[in-house]
Write a protein that holds these residues in place. Sequence first.
Motif, short mmCIF file in Angstrom:
data_model
loop_
_atom_site.label_atom_id
_atom_site.label_comp_id
_atom_site.label_asym_id
_atom_site.label_seq_id
_atom_site.Cartn_x
_atom_site.Cartn_y
_atom_site.Cartn_z
N MET A 1 6.31 15.02 -2.48
CA MET A 1 7.57 15.69 -2.63
C MET A 1 8.69 14.73 -2.27
O MET A 1 8.71 14.15 -1.19
CB MET A 1 7.59 16.90 -1.69
N ALA A 2 9.61 14.51 -3.17
CA ALA A 2 10.72 13.59 -2.95
C ALA A 2 11.72 14.20 -1.96
O ALA A 2 11.91 15.40 -1.90
CB ALA A 2 11.42 13.29 -4.26
N LEU A 3 12.33 13.32 -1.16
CA LEU A 3 13.33 13.77 -0.22
C LEU A 3 14.66 14.00 -0.91
O LEU A 3 15.01 13.27 -1.84
CB LEU A 3 13.54 12.71 0.87
N PRO A 4 15.43 14.99 -0.47
CA PRO A 4 16.78 15.16 -1.02
C PRO A 4 17.63 13.95 -0.69
O PRO A 4 17.35 13.21 0.26
CB PRO A 4 17.30 16.41 -0.31
N ASP A 5 18.68 13.73 -1.46
CA ASP A 5 19.58 12.60 -1.22
C ASP A 5 20.09 12.62 0.21
O ASP A 5 20.36 13.68 0.78
CB ASP A 5 20.77 12.64 -2.18
N LEU A 6 20.21 11.47 0.81
CA LEU A 6 20.74 11.22 2.14
C LEU A 6 19.85 11.71 3.28
O LEU A 6 20.24 11.66 4.43
CB LEU A 6 22.16 11.83 2.29
N ASP A 7 18.66 12.21 2.99
CA ASP A 7 17.73 12.59 4.05
C ASP A 7 16.89 11.38 4.44
O ASP A 7 16.55 10.55 3.60
CB ASP A 7 16.79 13.71 3.60
N SER A 8 16.55 11.30 5.70
CA SER A 8 15.69 10.23 6.18
C SER A 8 14.25 10.72 6.19
O SER A 8 13.99 11.90 6.14
CB SER A 8 16.08 9.82 7.60
N SER A 9 13.35 9.77 6.29
CA SER A 9 11.94 10.13 6.35
C SER A 9 11.33 9.51 7.59
O SER A 9 11.82 8.53 8.13
CB SER A 9 11.22 9.60 5.11
N VAL A 10 10.25 10.07 8.02
CA VAL A 10 9.48 9.53 9.13
C VAL A 10 8.36 8.70 8.54
O VAL A 10 7.65 9.15 7.64
CB VAL A 10 8.89 10.68 9.98
N GLY A 11 8.23 7.46 9.02
CA GLY A 11 7.12 6.62 8.58
C GLY A 11 5.85 7.10 9.27
O GLY A 11 5.59 6.76 10.41
N HIS A 12 5.11 7.94 8.58
CA HIS A 12 3.92 8.55 9.18
C HIS A 12 2.81 7.52 9.38
O HIS A 12 2.12 7.52 10.37
CB HIS A 12 3.44 9.70 8.29
N SER A 13 2.65 6.65 8.41
CA SER A 13 1.63 5.61 8.51
C SER A 13 2.03 4.45 7.61
O SER A 13 2.94 4.56 6.81
CB SER A 13 0.25 6.14 8.13
N PHE A 14 1.31 3.35 7.76
CA PHE A 14 1.65 2.13 7.04
C PHE A 14 0.40 1.57 6.38
O PHE A 14 -0.71 1.81 6.83
CB PHE A 14 2.24 1.09 7.99
N GLY A 15 0.63 0.79 5.35
CA GLY A 15 -0.46 0.12 4.67
C GLY A 15 -0.11 -1.32 4.42
O GLY A 15 1.06 -1.70 4.38
N LEU A 16 -1.12 -2.13 4.24
CA LEU A 16 -0.96 -3.54 3.92
C LEU A 16 -1.71 -3.79 2.63
O LEU A 16 -2.90 -3.47 2.54
CB LEU A 16 -1.52 -4.40 5.06
N GLU A 17 -1.04 -4.33 1.64
CA GLU A 17 -1.66 -4.58 0.34
C GLU A 17 -1.67 -6.08 0.05
O GLU A 17 -0.62 -6.72 0.06
CB GLU A 17 -0.90 -3.84 -0.75
N PHE A 18 -2.86 -6.62 -0.17
CA PHE A 18 -3.03 -8.01 -0.59
C PHE A 18 -4.19 -8.06 -1.56
O PHE A 18 -5.19 -7.37 -1.38
CB PHE A 18 -3.32 -8.93 0.61
N ASP A 19 -4.06 -8.87 -2.58
CA ASP A 19 -5.11 -9.04 -3.58
C ASP A 19 -5.53 -7.72 -4.20
O ASP A 19 -6.71 -7.50 -4.50
CB ASP A 19 -6.34 -9.74 -2.98
N GLY A 20 -4.59 -6.80 -4.36
CA GLY A 20 -4.88 -5.52 -4.98
C GLY A 20 -5.61 -4.52 -4.10
O GLY A 20 -5.95 -3.44 -4.54
N VAL A 21 -5.85 -4.88 -2.85
CA VAL A 21 -6.54 -3.99 -1.92
C VAL A 21 -5.53 -3.45 -0.91
O VAL A 21 -4.76 -4.22 -0.33
CB VAL A 21 -7.67 -4.74 -1.17
N VAL A 22 -5.52 -2.13 -0.71
CA VAL A 22 -4.61 -1.51 0.25
C VAL A 22 -5.40 -1.09 1.48
O VAL A 22 -6.39 -0.37 1.38
CB VAL A 22 -3.90 -0.28 -0.36
N ILE A 23 -4.96 -1.57 2.64
CA ILE A 23 -5.54 -1.16 3.91
C ILE A 23 -4.55 -0.17 4.51
O ILE A 23 -3.44 -0.54 4.89
CB ILE A 23 -5.74 -2.37 4.84
N LYS A 24 -4.94 1.12 4.59
CA LYS A 24 -4.01 2.17 5.00
C LYS A 24 -4.04 2.47 6.49
O LYS A 24 -3.30 3.30 6.96
CB LYS A 24 -4.31 3.47 4.24
#
Length: 149
Positions: A1-24
Amino acid sequence: MALPDLDSSVGHSFGLEFDGVVIKQISEVSGLKIDQDVVEFKQDTDSGKFIVKKLPGRPKAGEVTLTRGLTHDTSFEDWIRDSQFGKVSDARKGGAIIVFDYEGAAIKRYKLINARLKTLGRGTRKAGDTNILTEKLILTYEGCEAGQA
């Protein structure tokens, strides 16, 4: 679900992508920034007033620290080993750090240009402790570009 304009989001989690592989499973990202030099330009105006202008300079390289739970995955050990044994072409990679929202949808992507694993370390280990064992990575990069997911 996209956020409405001017709303912030919480970075719930992060991923690292290298060589086409995503580590979530990245739990913490620190030090990520897009930086550049500032050039001072000093001049006298037609009226004789001395002014200093600050102009954008060259982009700066940077470092980012990532933390994840310790796993059986050896890809980071392999990556730093390539660097230590002179395989520079294999050691420098293009990739991205991805910010995910609470539903797991990517909301922001930071593209890392010519990133290299500088440091790979383990978190503090203590007998009888109930904390999760972690792995800290420090990546150096020649450039960083922010973009949409």
